[in-house]
Design an enzyme around this catalytic site. Structure first.
Site, PDB file in Angstrom:
ATOM      1  N   ALA A 224       6.133  -7.606  -7.188  1.00  0.00           N
ATOM      2  CA  ALA A 224       5.522  -6.419  -6.588  1.00  0.00           C
ATOM      3  C   ALA A 224       6.460  -5.211  -6.698  1.00  0.00           C
ATOM      4  CB  ALA A 224       5.118  -6.721  -5.147  1.00  0.00           C
ATOM      5  N   SER A 225       6.732  -4.532  -5.585  1.00  0.00           N
ATOM      6  CA  SER A 225       7.451  -3.255  -5.649  1.00  0.00           C
ATOM      7  C   SER A 225       8.923  -3.373  -6.007  1.00  0.00           C
ATOM      8  CB  SER A 225       7.304  -2.500  -4.329  1.00  0.00           C
ATOM      9  OG  SER A 225       6.027  -1.923  -4.243  1.00  0.00           O
ATOM     10  N   ILE A 226       9.468  -4.589  -6.033  1.00  0.00           N
ATOM     11  CA  ILE A 226      10.825  -4.738  -6.568  1.00  0.00           C
ATOM     12  C   ILE A 226      10.840  -4.329  -8.038  1.00  0.00           C
ATOM     13  CG2 ILE A 226      12.768  -6.320  -6.927  1.00  0.00           C
ATOM     14  CD1 ILE A 226      11.734  -7.987  -4.603  1.00  0.00           C
ATOM     15  N   SER A 227       9.661  -4.347  -8.673  1.00  0.00           N
ATOM     16  CA  SER A 227       9.538  -3.888 -10.059  1.00  0.00           C
ATOM     17  C   SER A 227      10.059  -2.468 -10.234  1.00  0.00           C
ATOM     18  CB  SER A 227       8.074  -3.931 -10.504  1.00  0.00           C
ATOM     19  OG  SER A 227       7.498  -5.203 -10.330  1.00  0.00           O
ATOM     20  N   LYS A 228      10.020  -1.673  -9.179  1.00  0.00           N
ATOM     21  CA  LYS A 228      10.511  -0.296  -9.265  1.00  0.00           C
ATOM     22  C   LYS A 228      11.985  -0.249  -9.656  1.00  0.00           C
ATOM     23  CE  LYS A 228       7.219   1.711  -5.964  1.00  0.00           C
ATOM     24  NZ  LYS A 228       6.330   0.535  -5.812  1.00  0.00           N
TER      25      LYS A 228
END
Length: 310
Positions: A45-49
């Site tokens: 999820a937002s760790i992809s950022k």
């Protein structure tokens, strides 16, 4: 509390030693009950950022782009109210571009035309002038992934494969729809399998990466050991560029910087439909924590208990 993970992987390392490992539950009960293992890939999820931020920093090191570049240099047909937005603003959530709740017309799970998606972002009114505030923005990181594609002249997923995952030895990691890949977890909400959000267009650069637990533990060596990036880029990534609403917390490039378990921490969490994730590095005690689960309902005290137990 007892540390018990229903579905997923929980890893805690102290220095280079793995001191806690829990792997349990079912990765895919739509195929006869495939169990979670160390090789299971989860949506982070937002760790992809963080991967997006590192891709931007790598291109900046090569002078392929500059963090002070206006977004209009890289993206076509940008609206006038984006004229002051730079890549730095997008990286730090200080652009004034909204979050998903500000674009209720976007279906996070449905297919989308890339140009239509950008047009929808562009039509939204800014929350504030660039640099005048802080507001978490997944659409801002979608824009950054498009900038990476243009600056690198390659598809975004290919950039991550060749420039990030490959050099780090993250062989179980990839971006986008799994297609026919093996050992991929299925997300669950309320104990039932749920369909994935779109990872090829709508969530590109902001929530599109899959990782194994060990791969995500390796990822934390980017800030910890300065792997992949120069010292200056690591410093830029972990600088407190903008304060968030939470007490003592700031945002760097793709990471939150603030206290966890009584220590300064570099961290990020994530939620995609059916998945929860957390990646934490505590520099003072040199501990790294990774939590990946394909179940939305997770005890919020689980990570704190793991850190407290070791």
């Amino acid at each position: 509390m007892a540390i018990s993970l229903t579905r997923g992987v929980l890893l805690l390392a102290h220095g280079d030693d793995l001191v806690l490992e829990q792997v349990g539950g079912v990765a895919d009960d739509t195929s006869g009950g495939v169990p979670c293992t160390r090789a299971t890939r989860f949506q982070i999820a937002s760790i992809s950022k963080q991967m997006t931020a590192v891709a931007v920093l790598l291109l900046a090191e090569r002078k392929a782009l500059d963090l002070a570049d206006p977004v209009a240099r890289w993206l076509p047909r940008t609206p006038a109210h984006w004229s002051g937005i730079t890549l730095h603003h997008l990286l730090t959530h200080t652009s004034g571009i909204g979050h998903w709740s500000d674009y209720p017309m976007i279906d996070l799970a449905g297919p989308a035309d890339p140009d239509d998606l950008l047009a929808t972002f562009a039509a939204g009114a800014p929350l504030f002038a660039p640099g005048a505030g802080w507001s978490y923005s997944s659409p801002g990181y979608v824009l950054l992934s498009r900038v990476v594609e243009r600056a690198a002249d390659r598809p975004y997923g290919t950039v991550l494969d060749e420039e990030v995952f490959g050099p780090l030895g993250m062989t179980g990691s990839f971006a986008g729809t799994p297609v026919d890949r093996a050992e991929v977890a299925v997300g669950h909400e309320d104990g039932r399998p749920v369909p994935s959000w779109d990872l090829d267009v709508v969530n590109q650069g902001t929530g599109d990466v899959w990782c194994t637990g060990p791969d995500l533990l390796t990822w934390l060596d980017v800030p910890r050991r300065g792997r992949l990036l120069t010292a200056d880029s690591v410093a830029a990534m972990t600088t407190r560029h903008a304060l968030t609403p939470r007490d003592g917390e700031a945002y760097g490039y793709g990471c939150f910087l603030g206290p966890l378990a009584g220590e300064p921490a570099v961290h990020h969490s994530g939620y995609n439909l059916g998945f929860k994730s957390l990646a934490v590095w505590l520099p003072e005690s040199d501990r790294r924590l990774v939590l990946l689960t394909n179940q939305a309902e997770v005890d919020p005290a689980l990570a704190s208990a793991a850190l407290a137990a070791r």
